[in-house]
Design a protein around this motif. Structure first.
Motif, PDB file in Angstrom:
ATOM      1  N   ALA A 164     -17.295  15.059 -60.839  1.00 30.54           N
ATOM      2  CA  ALA A 164     -18.678  14.624 -60.949  1.00 30.54           C
ATOM      3  C   ALA A 164     -19.216  14.164 -59.599  1.00 30.54           C
ATOM      4  CB  ALA A 164     -18.786  13.488 -61.969  1.00 30.54           C
ATOM      5  N   GLN A 165     -18.418  13.399 -58.880  1.00 31.19           N
ATOM      6  CA  GLN A 165     -18.864  12.921 -57.566  1.00 31.19           C
ATOM      7  C   GLN A 165     -19.055  14.066 -56.588  1.00 31.19           C
ATOM      8  OE1 GLN A 165     -17.274  12.462 -54.331  1.00 31.19           O
ATOM      9  NE2 GLN A 165     -17.815  10.394 -53.656  1.00 31.19           N
ATOM     10  N   GLN A 166     -18.181  15.057 -56.648  1.00 36.46           N
ATOM     11  CA  GLN A 166     -18.313  16.190 -55.744  1.00 36.46           C
ATOM     12  C   GLN A 166     -19.542  17.037 -56.080  1.00 36.46           C
ATOM     13  OE1 GLN A 166     -16.407  17.015 -52.851  1.00 36.46           O
ATOM     14  NE2 GLN A 166     -16.062  14.837 -53.244  1.00 36.46           N
ATOM     15  N   GLY A 167     -19.953  17.043 -57.345  1.00 32.69           N
ATOM     16  CA  GLY A 167     -21.198  17.699 -57.699  1.00 32.69           C
ATOM     17  C   GLY A 167     -22.392  17.023 -57.052  1.00 32.69           C
ATOM     18  N   LEU A 181     -31.771  12.395 -55.897  1.00 30.19           N
ATOM     19  CA  LEU A 181     -30.318  12.430 -55.885  1.00 30.19           C
ATOM     20  C   LEU A 181     -29.745  11.137 -56.454  1.00 30.19           C
ATOM     21  CD1 LEU A 181     -27.802  14.059 -55.000  1.00 30.19           C
ATOM     22  CD2 LEU A 181     -27.902  12.837 -52.821  1.00 30.19           C
ATOM     23  N   ARG A 182     -30.351  10.019 -56.096  1.00 32.70           N
ATOM     24  CA  ARG A 182     -29.879   8.736 -56.601  1.00 32.70           C
ATOM     25  C   ARG A 182     -30.063   8.657 -58.116  1.00 32.70           C
ATOM     26  NH1 ARG A 182     -33.082   5.750 -53.931  1.00 32.70           N
ATOM     27  NH2 ARG A 182     -31.824   5.850 -52.038  1.00 32.70           N
ATOM     28  N   ALA A 183     -31.182   9.181 -58.612  1.00 40.39           N
ATOM     29  CA  ALA A 183     -31.423   9.169 -60.054  1.00 40.39           C
ATOM     30  C   ALA A 183     -30.380  10.020 -60.779  1.00 40.39           C
ATOM     31  CB  ALA A 183     -32.833   9.678 -60.353  1.00 40.39           C
ATOM     32  N   VAL A 184     -30.057  11.171 -60.201  1.00 37.59           N
ATOM     33  CA  VAL A 184     -29.035  12.029 -60.787  1.00 37.59           C
ATOM     34  C   VAL A 184     -27.684  11.315 -60.786  1.00 37.59           C
ATOM     35  CG1 VAL A 184     -27.726  14.171 -60.478  1.00 37.59           C
ATOM     36  CG2 VAL A 184     -30.210  14.184 -60.210  1.00 37.59           C
ATOM     37  N   ALA A 185     -27.354  10.684 -59.669  1.00 34.65           N
ATOM     38  CA  ALA A 185     -26.069   9.989 -59.548  1.00 34.65           C
ATOM     39  C   ALA A 185     -25.953   8.865 -60.562  1.00 34.65           C
ATOM     40  CB  ALA A 185     -25.898   9.452 -58.135  1.00 34.65           C
TER      41      ALA A 185
END
Length: 201
Positions: A164-167, A181-185
């Protein structure tokens, strides 16, 4: 008698790492390495070997340093799940987006070199497995603290967290807006790390 080195090894290796990290292995020339280190060809090769050996050296150093930092983050977290969330969302932590665009040196190396270089493949695979092992210990702690499903296999869960983190790392490399990107993370962290009560006997 051999002449003592007239340079700081850590500084030179950091400059080499940053050059490879920014440009990649193939696009980095010997001239680039001489420029960023300030060394002559003879001094560079005598100290570290050729370009490939130098690449493997800085990749190994990077993995050791990042895994040391990860262990510290997880150990210092008030609860293990907090440390796991910090790991998952780290690719989106830089408010400028520069860190996300640059990506992870290990992930970049695996993408560029693993298919063609057996040593990079072995180093990358070993590094990701070591990372999963570190995270598995945190997952097990989170289970003991009641923040992670007691039914989950810690290592399998840890590998899923790495994936997940690598995605998120990959999305960052595309230049996506850092707020998005932060919202996705955060959304992904909510899903992967959602508290699951242990089954009652």
């Amino acid at each position: 008698m051999a002449r003592p080195r007239q340079f700081d090894e850590k500084t030179v290796l950091a400059a080499v790492r940053d050059q490879f990290w920014t440009a990649g292995y193939a696009a980095t020339s010997l001239e680039d390495l001489l420029r960023v280190t300030g060394l002559g060809k003879g001094s560079l090769y005598a100290a570290f070997g050729d370009k490939r050996r130098l690449y493997l050296r800085v990749l190994g150093d990077y993995v050791e340093a990042t895994h040391g930092a990860l262990r510290a983050v997880l150990a210092d977290a008030p609860r293990a799940v907090d440390g796991l969330r910090r790991y998952l969302t780290a690719p989106a932590a830089d408010p400028t987006g520069a860190g996300a665009l640059r990506g992870c040196f290990l992930a970049n190396s695996a993408s560029e070199m693993a298919a063609a270089d057996a040593d990079v493949l072995a180093a990358s695979r070993g590094a990701f497995e070591e990372r999963a092992g570190i995270l598995a210990e945190a997952v097990a702690r989170a289970q003991r603290e009641g923040d992670f499903s007691a039914d989950a296999d810690p290592l399998h869960a840890a590998r899923a967290i790495v994936a997940a983190q690598q995605g998120i790392v990959f999305m960052g490399r595309t230049g996506i807006d850092v707020a998005e990107l932060r919202a996705v993370a955060e959304t992904l962290a909510d899903q992967v790390l959602s508290a699951t009560p242990a089954r009652q006997p």
